[in-house]
Design an enzyme around this catalytic site. Structure first.
Site, mmCIF file in Angstrom:
data_model
loop_
_atom_site.group_PDB
_atom_site.id
_atom_site.type_symbol
_atom_site.label_atom_id
_atom_site.label_comp_id
_atom_site.label_asym_id
_atom_site.label_seq_id
_atom_site.Cartn_x
_atom_site.Cartn_y
_atom_site.Cartn_z
ATOM 1 C CE LYS A 1 -0.792 6.525 7.315
ATOM 2 N NZ LYS A 1 -0.599 5.480 6.314
ATOM 3 C CG PHE B 1 -1.852 1.210 1.217
ATOM 4 C CD1 PHE B 1 -3.076 1.156 0.559
ATOM 5 C CD2 PHE B 1 -1.497 2.402 1.842
ATOM 6 C CE1 PHE B 1 -3.925 2.253 0.527
ATOM 7 C CE2 PHE B 1 -2.336 3.508 1.809
ATOM 8 C CZ PHE B 1 -3.560 3.437 1.153
ATOM 9 C CG ASP C 1 5.482 3.769 1.646
ATOM 10 O OD1 ASP C 1 5.533 4.458 2.685
ATOM 11 O OD2 ASP C 1 4.461 3.682 0.941
HETATM 12 C C1 LIG Z 1 -0.852 5.729 4.826
HETATM 13 C C2 LIG Z 1 0.166 5.262 3.880
HETATM 14 C C3 LIG Z 1 0.428 5.961 2.676
HETATM 15 C C4 LIG Z 1 -0.416 7.131 2.217
HETATM 16 O O1 LIG Z 1 -0.344 8.221 3.081
HETATM 17 P P1 LIG Z 1 -1.453 9.375 3.010
HETATM 18 O O2 LIG Z 1 -0.925 10.407 3.972
HETATM 19 O O3 LIG Z 1 -2.755 8.782 3.422
HETATM 20 O O4 LIG Z 1 -1.484 9.885 1.615
HETATM 21 C C5 LIG Z 1 1.466 5.517 1.878
HETATM 22 N N1 LIG Z 1 2.211 4.454 2.231
HETATM 23 C C6 LIG Z 1 1.994 3.760 3.369
HETATM 24 C C7 LIG Z 1 2.865 2.604 3.716
HETATM 25 C C8 LIG Z 1 0.958 4.137 4.224
HETATM 26 O O5 LIG Z 1 0.718 3.410 5.331
#
Ligand SMILES: *Cc1c(COP(=O)(O)O)cnc(C)c1O
Length: 382
Positions: free
Chosen positions: A244, A131, A216
């Site tokens: 985040k 994701f 990521d």
């Molecule tokens: C939440 C998340 C995203 C996206 O972040 P947003 O601030 O919602 O755009 C991307 N990668 C990972 C691993 C995430 O958990």
């Protein structure tokens, strides 16, 4: 109209709602409009690592707003300068440049552009169950057809291979591959921990083929997994995506990359990116995370929580896994009803796919609160 009625009437319906109106938080606790107390085991999906209503971050935001809230990136700024150096300092060696933005998706978008722009290659390989966000570029890296299907066509050039499977990656990677993008622990995909041997394999094949490795850590970053960054001691990224928890709840993201990643001038910019308000919030947040050593705390508390859950004698549990305070309880049936029952018993938890209960409490959660979470989980799961 009630809060529920107002939101249902006036907002685009994209969030499957829980029947609760949250109005206040403090530390690891949340309160609804009737004053009921909950232990937060969601942290707004990994945002609230330092807990809610931290007074140090509140002061920093207040003071910075009165000094200067916004400062477009064509101008130099003192607070942004300090944060950029700080981010380079705390991220793994070899990551020397930072691009500041406002969200996780935006960090992934920038990472994809940096990889394509710098290598001159087009293809991006991501993992099944990965994701990476929901804007078009990030969504193209995201795997779940439930998210991508209604919005086809995706950005061209993306493919997905099984996670933790080096052979399939070797078969897919080529001279036209710009980057491989992976999470260290797949969050939305069900709290699936990457194998260190897999990551060293990924690193060697990327080096061999001249491919960039994008890690990521939007969800795993800033202490969540028991280390400041989950990639520490596991793999060296060429590009690291953060967001985040970075600024204590104020929206902020970042891409940190190797010095030799070459992006054209004006190749990527952001109006809000690196605004002094968010930078001040991030600096105060990093002070808290480092001074209170929340990464080590997450390791210790995560062990307590995981050990507690593993002691359950529940026929419903298939597996308990995770790292630090990022824990997944995979059930043999749908987890939705259990998450609902947890909420009715004062625990806010998340799902990760259909059958996984995901626990991401603030890293400041106390031992007593962890024990209460274990007690309620036991009641609900046994
Ligand atoms: C939440 C998340 C995203 C996206 O972040 P947003 O601030 O919602 O755009 C991307 N990668 C990972 C691993 C995430 O958990």
């Amino acid at each position: 109209m009630s809060v529920r009625e107002l939101e249902d009437r006036f907002e685009v319906e994209v969030y499957p709602r829980r029947d609760i109106v949250i109005v206040r938080g403090e530390g690891a606790l949340l309160y609804d409009e009737d004053g009921n107390e909950y232990i937060d085991c969601a942290s707004n999906v990994g945002v609230s690592n330092i807990g809610h209503a931290n007074p140090e971050v509140a002061r920093a935001v207040h003071d910075q707003y009165l000094r200067l809230a916004s400062c477009y990136g064509i101008f130099y700024n003192d607070v942004r300068a300090e944060l950029s150096r700080r981010v380079v300092d705390i991220t793994p060696k070899g990551l020397d440049r930072v691009f500041l933005c406002n969200s996780g998706s935006e960090a992934v978008e920038a990472a994809i552009k940096f990889a394509r722009g710098s290598t001159g290659r087009k293809k991006i390989i991501a993992a099944m169950r990965g994701f990476h966000g929901k804007t078009m570029g990030a969504l193209s890296a995201t795997w779940d057809p439930k998210y991508t299907g209604p919005f086809e066509p995706m950005v061209p050039g993306f493919s997905h291979v099984p996670f933790n499977n080096i052979e399939m990656l070797k078969k897919t990677i080529g001279n036209d591959t710009a980057a491989v993008i992976l999470e260290i622990v797949q969050g939305e995909g069900g709290v699936r921990v990457g194998d260190p041997a897999y990551f060293s394999g990924v690193r060697s094949i990327c080096d061999e083929m001249g491919v960039l490795l994008i890690i990521d850590e939007v969800q795993t970053g800033f202490g969540r997994t028991g280390r400041m960054f989950a990639c520490e001691g596991v793999v060296r990224p060429d590009i690291l995506c953060l967001a985040k928890a970075m600024a204590g709840g104020v929206p902020m993201g970042a891409v940190v990359c190797a010095e030799d990643i070459d992006v054209p001038l004006k190749g990527h910019t952001s109006t809000f990116g690196g605004n002094p308000l968010a930078c001040a919030a991030a600096l105060a947040t990093l002070d808290v995370i480092e001074r209170e050593d929340l990464a080590s705390a997450a390791a210790v508390k995560g062990e307590r929580l995981k050990t507690g859950i593993r002691s359950f004698e529940s026929p419903s549990i298939k597996e308990v896994r995770g790292a630090g305070l990022m824990i997944g309880i995979e059930l043999k049936q749908n987890a939705g009803p259990y998450v609902k029952r947890l909420m009715e018993n004062g625990i806010i938890a998340l799902l990760a796919g259909k059958r996984v209960i995901r626990l991401l409490p603030p890293l400041v959660i106390s031992e007593e609160q962890i024990d209460e979470v274990i007690r309620v989980l036991r009641e609900v799961l046994e």
